[in-house]
Structures are given as C-alpha cells and as structure tokens.
Write a protein that holds these residues in place. Sequence first.
Motif, short mmCIF file in Angstrom:
data_model
loop_
_atom_site.label_atom_id
_atom_site.label_comp_id
_atom_site.label_asym_id
_atom_site.label_seq_id
_atom_site.Cartn_x
_atom_site.Cartn_y
_atom_site.Cartn_z
N GLY A 133 43.77 46.66 50.79
CA GLY A 133 43.37 47.13 52.10
C GLY A 133 42.61 46.08 52.89
O GLY A 133 42.57 44.91 52.53
N GLY A 134 41.98 46.54 53.95
CA GLY A 134 41.24 45.65 54.83
C GLY A 134 39.78 45.55 54.46
O GLY A 134 39.37 45.95 53.35
N PRO A 135 38.94 45.03 55.34
CA PRO A 135 37.51 44.86 55.06
C PRO A 135 36.84 46.21 54.82
O PRO A 135 37.26 47.24 55.34
N TRP A 136 35.76 46.19 54.03
CA TRP A 136 35.01 47.42 53.77
C TRP A 136 33.57 47.08 53.47
O TRP A 136 33.21 45.94 53.21
N LYS A 137 32.72 48.11 53.52
CA LYS A 137 31.30 47.98 53.19
C LYS A 137 31.05 48.60 51.83
O LYS A 137 31.46 49.72 51.56
N SER A 138 30.37 47.87 50.97
CA SER A 138 30.02 48.40 49.67
C SER A 138 28.95 49.46 49.82
O SER A 138 28.35 49.63 50.89
N LEU A 139 28.69 50.20 48.73
CA LEU A 139 27.66 51.23 48.76
C LEU A 139 26.28 50.64 49.03
O LEU A 139 25.39 51.35 49.49
N ARG A 140 26.12 49.35 48.78
CA ARG A 140 24.84 48.68 49.03
C ARG A 140 24.84 47.93 50.35
O ARG A 140 23.94 47.13 50.62
N GLY A 141 25.86 48.16 51.16
CA GLY A 141 25.87 47.59 52.50
C GLY A 141 26.46 46.21 52.63
O GLY A 141 26.36 45.60 53.69
N GLY A 142 27.10 45.70 51.59
CA GLY A 142 27.68 44.36 51.66
C GLY A 142 29.04 44.36 52.32
O GLY A 142 29.83 45.29 52.14
N THR A 174 36.71 39.53 39.27
CA THR A 174 36.91 40.92 38.85
C THR A 174 35.59 41.57 38.48
O THR A 174 34.76 40.99 37.78
N VAL A 175 35.40 42.80 38.97
CA VAL A 175 34.20 43.59 38.65
C VAL A 175 34.63 45.02 38.39
O VAL A 175 35.74 45.44 38.75
N LEU A 176 33.75 45.77 37.77
CA LEU A 176 34.01 47.18 37.48
C LEU A 176 33.35 48.04 38.56
O LEU A 176 32.15 47.95 38.80
N GLY A 177 34.15 48.87 39.20
CA GLY A 177 33.66 49.77 40.22
C GLY A 177 33.43 51.16 39.68
O GLY A 177 33.42 51.38 38.46
N ARG A 179 33.85 54.85 38.29
CA ARG A 179 34.84 55.47 37.39
C ARG A 179 35.69 54.43 36.64
O ARG A 179 36.85 54.70 36.32
N GLY A 180 35.13 53.25 36.41
CA GLY A 180 35.85 52.23 35.68
C GLY A 180 36.95 51.54 36.45
O GLY A 180 37.72 50.77 35.87
N ARG A 181 37.03 51.78 37.74
CA ARG A 181 38.05 51.14 38.56
C ARG A 181 37.81 49.63 38.61
O ARG A 181 36.68 49.17 38.72
N VAL A 182 38.89 48.88 38.52
CA VAL A 182 38.77 47.42 38.55
C VAL A 182 38.94 46.93 39.99
O VAL A 182 39.97 47.16 40.62
N LEU A 183 37.91 46.28 40.50
CA LEU A 183 37.90 45.76 41.86
C LEU A 183 37.92 44.24 41.84
O LEU A 183 37.50 43.61 40.86
N VAL A 184 38.40 43.66 42.92
CA VAL A 184 38.34 42.21 43.09
C VAL A 184 37.41 41.90 44.25
O VAL A 184 37.60 42.41 45.37
N ILE A 185 36.37 41.11 43.97
CA ILE A 185 35.57 40.56 45.07
C ILE A 185 36.36 39.37 45.59
O ILE A 185 36.52 38.37 44.89
N PRO A 186 36.90 39.46 46.81
CA PRO A 186 37.87 38.46 47.27
C PRO A 186 37.31 37.05 47.36
O PRO A 186 36.10 36.85 47.52
N SER A 187 38.20 36.10 47.29
CA SER A 187 37.80 34.70 47.38
C SER A 187 37.06 34.42 48.69
O SER A 187 36.09 33.65 48.71
#
Length: 306
Positions: A133-142, A174-177, A179-187
């Motif tokens: 998807g496109g840009p998003w804000k993390s739960l901590r506002g990043g 790669t980080v764990l989001g 419910r164990g979902r695997v997320l990528v913090i983009p380059s």
Amino acid sequence: MPDPSTGFSLDAISNHVADLLDGIAPRLVTVHGRRRGTSSGFHWRPGLIVTAEEALEADGDVTITRPDGSQVSASLVGRDPSTDIALLRTEEQPLEEIVFGPTDGLRTGHLVLAVGRMPEGLSAALGIVALAGGPWKSLRGGHIDRRIHLDLRLNFQSEGGVALDTSARIVGMTVLGPRGRVLVIPSETIERVAPQLLDKGRVARGYLGLGLQPIRIDKAAADAAGLAEPRGLIVVSVDQDGPGQKAGIRQGDILVRWNADVLPSVRRVYTLLGPESVGRSVNLGIVRTGAHMTLAVEIRERPKPQ
C-alpha cells in the motif's frame, strides 16, 4: 511440472535463493539486545548497524555476533520508536555503504526473501508480498513510506534483518507487527531516518507540552463547537514554558479541534505531532467552562529526555 527448456525449474529457483543469501550474508549480524534471546541487524555504513528498535531493551552497550562468529561490543547511536529503527556503532568492517532498492515497483504477489542471523547461523524465509500500500502512520506516530506486509513466518530472532527482492536489492527491514504480522520498514524510511539518528540520535517530534485524556462533554457545548459527537480531550497537565502554556491553554480546557479537524483520540494528536509539524502553527479549538474559543499554538520540538 515446469518445462526444463524454459529455464524455469525448482533447481534454478533454489540456487537463485541460495545465491541471494550468500550475497547478503557478510552484512548480517546477530544483536544481543534482548534479555531472553537475540535479534538481527545489518551493516548500513562502515561501523554502523541498523536494527529493529523494538528488539532493543536498553540504551546501553549491546553485543554483536559477526558473520565469522566473533563477538564485539556496540553502542547505541540513536533510536526512533515511531519507525522501529535503531542505529548501533561498532568496529568497522570492510563493507561499503548499502545501496538500497526502491519499493515503488514492489507489488502484491512479488516474491521477497526475509533474511536474518541467529546465533546458529543465517535464517531465511521466502514468501510473497501480501499487501503493498501507500504511506501510513504507525501507532507511535511515525511516517512509514509504504505499508508492506509479507506472507511468511518470521522467527523473532530474524527481526531487524533485511527484505530482499528477487534482484538481490534490499528493499527494507523486516519487523514483527500486531498479531505476528510480518511488516517491512521500507528502504525509503530507513534512508530518511538513519541519517537523522546518526546526526542527532533521535528523530525530531512535535511538542505541545500538554497532558491529555479523552472525555465526554456537555451536548450543548458540543453543539456550540459544531461537533457531531460530544467528545474531546481534557488537559490534565500543562508543562511550564511549553507551547500550550505560552498560547494560554489551561488545565481543565478541552481540546476539540486541530485546525478544522476533530480530535477523536490522544493517539490522533500523537500522529499529528510528527517531524513535519515542528515549527508550524496550529489552531486548537478549545471548550472552556462551556464556551468555545480558538487558540493558536506554535509547535516546538519535543525536548530530549533527561
């Protein structure tokens, strides 16, 4: 079965994946930053390692296991919980700075290889991009440049490792989001945040100097403020000499608007106080003793913790 004449075979795929691992192996390290286990990291620049901020439990020195099995100490340069990126400094290795691959061409269904380093050796998981998807804000506002989910199982010790596309380009960490979902913090996010950590040790965030809690307000006051729902954020504390105090906000005031937008939660305020907010002025809609008013507040950079 695949037709061998096309060049598409399980052996070819298997060898290609193994080659990808061989190419990235010299950059991957084990980070001993957890009390009960390890995580992964990778060499970004000579003497600098990027890893997952969430996996570091302390700000002190940590230990790094290098690809050859030797262990060295590393110190924390900076960390940003909002993007889950941390930067460590350790002994320089004969590796050039990483050239990241862009993620704009990454699509749902593309194959991605997640690679980390456990104390026993390399770990790898091959999967597909489940969401691009496109840009998003993390739960901590990043601010995260793209929302990328991977359909694979990631060992927690591989968190902080790299995500490789089929051209051997590093497209993120790669980080764990939830419910164990695997997320990528983009380059793109790493390229933006890591230099700030190297320069200042942290990423600047906006600061109002206000302690807030959600509250239901009187319907008449809500109607006067033009609110569809009688909700706001009550000011429970005001930092001395903070932006809110200088703008005239008092304890007991109720915040109901940020410019023209309503404020449904404290988390919403936190996401609005991103790095781009520093230095800007915001008009806060306030309910005070039943009356509605608007106060202009200039957002400052959050002070560094003592």
